[in-house]
Design an enzyme around this catalytic site. Structure first.
Site, mmCIF file in Angstrom:
data_model
loop_
_atom_site.group_PDB
_atom_site.id
_atom_site.type_symbol
_atom_site.label_atom_id
_atom_site.label_comp_id
_atom_site.label_asym_id
_atom_site.label_seq_id
_atom_site.Cartn_x
_atom_site.Cartn_y
_atom_site.Cartn_z
ATOM 1 N N GLY A 278 0.844 -1.179 0.000
ATOM 2 C CA GLY A 278 0.000 0.000 0.000
ATOM 3 C C GLY A 278 0.879 1.229 0.000
ATOM 4 O O GLY A 278 2.038 1.177 0.414
ATOM 5 N N ASP B 152 4.871 -1.948 -4.889
ATOM 6 C CA ASP B 152 4.997 -0.556 -4.481
ATOM 7 C C ASP B 152 4.795 0.370 -5.680
ATOM 8 O O ASP B 152 4.044 1.339 -5.608
ATOM 9 C CB ASP B 152 6.366 -0.305 -3.838
ATOM 10 C CG ASP B 152 6.542 1.150 -3.442
ATOM 11 O OD1 ASP B 152 5.814 1.609 -2.529
ATOM 12 O OD2 ASP B 152 7.393 1.839 -4.043
#
Length: 173
Positions: free
Chosen positions: A16, A140
């Site tokens: 996240g 990412d």
């Protein structure tokens, strides 16, 4: 052969990202089974990094159509410790209250994760973020791209109230 060995083994990488905390966030996950791979990502206009980390895991687990052995890789100590150190079980026993009596944050997502985890054999592995793990770095990149795409798609709209931007101190107005 035991039922656990007959299950498919899936690898799930999650991550996240958030422009602020809170702010516009993105999540991403990559599932692999043998040579098959599935990549997912999304964004939320007003969220936290922890919520995006959890959402990535939830979305990955929702993709599984049957009970599997799932090797989860995440750079979120919050998630890894909740499962590996028994925090989640303790929170459930105590009505989603921490040892200090304060309420657990993100209860809605923890409840959803708990329900999804009942159907899978999960093995949680911590990886260092922004390091030499290619799949974590891919997640990412996907999560950051998801929130950037969201911001770009909503740039210049008359009503930007659904987006929280975070400015650095001394930044341009």
């Amino acid at each position: 052969m035991s039922a656990e060995r007959e299950k498919k083994t899936v690898v799930l990488y999650t991550d996240g990202a958030c422009t602020g905390n809170p702010g516009v966030g993105g999540w991403a996950c990559i599932l692999t089974y043998g040579k098959a791979e599935k990549r997912l990502s999304g964004a939320d206009p007003a969220t936290t990094n922890n919520r995006m980390e959890m959402t990535a895991l939830i979305q990955g687990l929702k993709c599984l159509k049957e009970s599997c052995n799932v090797n989860v890789f995440s750079d979120s100590s919050y998630i890894i410790n909740a499962f590996n150190q028994g925090w989640l079980d303790s929170w459930i026993r105590h009505g989603f209250r921490k040892a200090d009596g304060k309420p657990v944050l993100n209860v809605d997502l923890w409840q959803e994760l708990y329900e999804l985890s009942k159907h899978q054999n999960l093995n949680f592995n911590w990886v260092k973020g922004h390091a030499d793990n290619h799949m974590n770095n891919e997640c990412d990149h996907m999560a950051v791209q998801a929130y950037r795409d969201y911001i770009e798609a909503h740039k210049g709209q008359e009503d930007d109230t659904d987006i929280q931007y975070t400015r650095a101190p001394g930044g341009m107005e």
